[in-house]
Design an enzyme around this catalytic site. Sequence first.
Site, PDB file in Angstrom:
ATOM      1  N   GLU A   1       0.820  -1.208   0.000  1.00 34.31           N
ATOM      2  CA  GLU A   1       0.000   0.000   0.000  1.00 34.31           C
ATOM      3  C   GLU A   1       0.857   1.263   0.000  1.00 34.31           C
ATOM      4  OE1 GLU A   1      -3.133  -0.090  -0.575  1.00 34.31           O
ATOM      5  OE2 GLU A   1      -3.179  -2.271  -0.509  1.00 34.31           O
TER       6      GLU A   1
ATOM      7  N   HIS B   1       2.019   2.092  -3.446  1.00 38.78           N
ATOM      8  CA  HIS B   1       1.091   2.881  -4.262  1.00 38.78           C
ATOM      9  C   HIS B   1       1.344   4.377  -4.080  1.00 38.78           C
ATOM     10  CE1 HIS B   1      -1.515  -0.098  -6.041  1.00 38.78           C
ATOM     11  NE2 HIS B   1      -1.839  -0.630  -4.884  1.00 38.78           N
TER      12      HIS B   1
ATOM     13  N   GLU C   1      -1.054  -2.347  -9.504  1.00 40.49           N
ATOM     14  CA  GLU C   1      -1.020  -3.375  -8.479  1.00 40.49           C
ATOM     15  C   GLU C   1       0.284  -4.164  -8.519  1.00 40.49           C
ATOM     16  OE1 GLU C   1      -3.297  -4.311  -5.969  1.00 40.49           O
ATOM     17  OE2 GLU C   1      -3.940  -2.289  -6.428  1.00 40.49           O
TER      18      GLU C   1
END
Length: 261
Positions: free
Chosen positions: A121, A124, A182
């Site tokens: 995460e 990202h 992703e």
Amino acid sequence: MLNKNLLIAAVSLLLGACATSPTGRTQFIYMPDNQVDQMGLQAFDSMKSKNPVSRNPRFNQFAQCVAYAITQQTGGQWEVVVFEDETLNAFALPGNKIGVHTGLINLVDNADQLAAVVGHEVGHVLSRHSNERLSQETAVSTGLAMVQAVTQPQTALGQTALGLLGVGAQYGVILPYSRIHETEADTIGLDLMARAGFDPRQSINLWLKMDKAAQGGQPIEFMSTHPSHASRIENLQQNMNRALQLQQQAWSQGRQPRCAK
């Protein structure tokens, strides 16, 4: 003259919006990062006001310990909040905000597995994926407006062209890029957890647990914005040797997190 001016504006936009991700991928980004960060801060404040925050000291200490070890490798001050939510999820937002759901904490066996998700995460955010997505979607809307300006949308041909552009934007730009995001976050997250001293091999165990928890309910990858668990695991395996070397370097420098669940 109108067509020429629109073309010049479009080319200028493309040239001025070129960026490079941490993995070397060319990105289309033109929104100011501080504007995207502000959106992340507002979204996180809204989540905290509308969703129950966990007061479990063990969960909070565990999540804070893992996230701190990861974010030491990125720099900056990060806020970490555990939400009372049984879904298997964690997230990071622009503006250095991290949310972890209690359902994910209950699922993982150890800190290494939670580090795999938190690292992903944070990856990202480091890759500015939110900005890239916002820039892409805005550009798609702008592109449609340009088409409408230089064609004749009232004709059957014009309507067909707009329809094809919409389908092309949905399946040829937005969804594939999201899958790329992703996979890129997986690669960056694997390196982050290894540099922090976590065992990168546990990332594979984590996704095997996720696959089992899904009980066959994973959407078909072609129509999904996320890679299938099998594709994700294959990508992690391809990058594992480098990650293990990074972990050994971290250990030799005294970075061995001891985060008890």
